[in-house]
Design a protein around this motif. Structure first.
Motif, PDB file in Angstrom:
ATOM      1  N   ASP A 162       0.979  -1.150  -0.042  1.00  0.00           N
ATOM      2  CA  ASP A 162      -0.298   0.051   0.100  1.00  0.00           C
ATOM      3  C   ASP A 162       0.944   1.321   0.031  1.00  0.00           C
ATOM      4  O   ASP A 162       1.226   1.722   0.873  1.00  0.00           O
ATOM      5  CB  ASP A 162      -0.867   0.070   1.183  1.00  0.00           C
ATOM      6  N   GLU A 197      -0.701   4.414   1.717  1.00  0.00           N
ATOM      7  CA  GLU A 197      -0.451   4.296   3.120  1.00  0.00           C
ATOM      8  C   GLU A 197       0.905   4.658   3.903  1.00  0.00           C
ATOM      9  O   GLU A 197       1.104   5.343   4.626  1.00  0.00           O
ATOM     10  CB  GLU A 197      -0.963   2.986   3.549  1.00  0.00           C
ATOM     11  N   PRO A 204      -3.002   1.863  -3.578  1.00  0.00           N
ATOM     12  CA  PRO A 204      -2.099   1.015  -2.977  1.00  0.00           C
ATOM     13  C   PRO A 204      -0.859   0.670  -3.834  1.00  0.00           C
ATOM     14  O   PRO A 204       0.216   0.307  -3.441  1.00  0.00           O
ATOM     15  CB  PRO A 204      -2.805  -0.210  -2.697  1.00  0.00           C
ATOM     16  N   THR A 205      -1.262   0.641  -5.117  1.00  0.00           N
ATOM     17  CA  THR A 205      -0.233   0.507  -6.289  1.00  0.00           C
ATOM     18  C   THR A 205       0.514   1.479  -7.156  1.00  0.00           C
ATOM     19  O   THR A 205       1.147   1.419  -7.870  1.00  0.00           O
ATOM     20  CB  THR A 205      -0.601  -0.792  -7.034  1.00  0.00           C
TER      21      THR A 205
END
Length: 186
Positions: free
Chosen positions: A28, A31, A86-87
């Motif tokens: 992630d 994040e 996330p990516t």
């Protein structure tokens, strides 16, 4: 200062990759980026990385503020998230550049991405592209520096910096992903 971005001119572009030994489902990047402790940011390219923090624009978009040395230039990056998943994170900054000759501004586009290699690994890519502002072009003109010379210096220094931070960012993202796996298992 004029923040008119000159998109048809490029100061530098570099992209480096590193393997993350964790499944793509545990990655992630958004994040990680928006909760990255300052000390961890500093470890990801010592001594160039000076400080980092996360905040928001007035209209609520996520921001990452990074202070770092690129060659002999102190950069204060004001990255605004255009994409934060996330990516994939695409961060765009009109950055303050404190050079030995004075202060100017450039646009920096920082793209952080991960793609699956197999069930246990993924590839992290750290891409950085810089464009001049009108103020930057006026600045180098005032100092008698041809654009090609400024671009060569930025390419050399920015590419060197990116080549050193990419594997360290990947390792940091990997540690965060493995900690997430361990927490789920506990």
């Amino acid at each position: 200062m004029s923040d008119i971005i000159i998109t048809d001119k490029q100061l530098s572009a570099s992209a480096y990759t590193a393997v993350i030994n964790a499944p793509i489902e545990t990655i992630d990047i958004a994040e990680w980026l928006f909760s990255l402790p300052e000390a961890e940011y500093q470890r990801c390219c010592a001594p160039d990385h000076i400080s980092a923090g996360a905040t928001f624009t007035d209209d609520g978009r996520r921001m990452s503020i990074n202070v770092e040395m690129i060659g002999q230039t102190l950069m204060v990056q004001h990255y605004v998230a255009e994409i934060a998943t996330p990516t994939l994170c695409k961060m765009v900054s009109t950055s303050d550049a404190f050079t030995p000759n004075g202060r100017t501004r450039v646009q920096v586009i920082w793209t952080l991405s991960a793609k699956k290699i197999d069930e246990a690994t993924c590839e992290y890519t750290n891409s950085v592209v810089a464009h001049p502002t009108r103020a930057f072009l006026d600045f180098i003109d005032k100092h008698g520096m041809p654009f090609a010379d400024a671009a060569d210096a930025r390419q050399r220094d920015g590419g060197d910096h990116n080549s050193r931070e990419t594997p360290l960012f990947a390792a940091s993202i990997e540690r965060r992903a493995l900690a997430r796996i361990a927490a789920k298992a506990a």
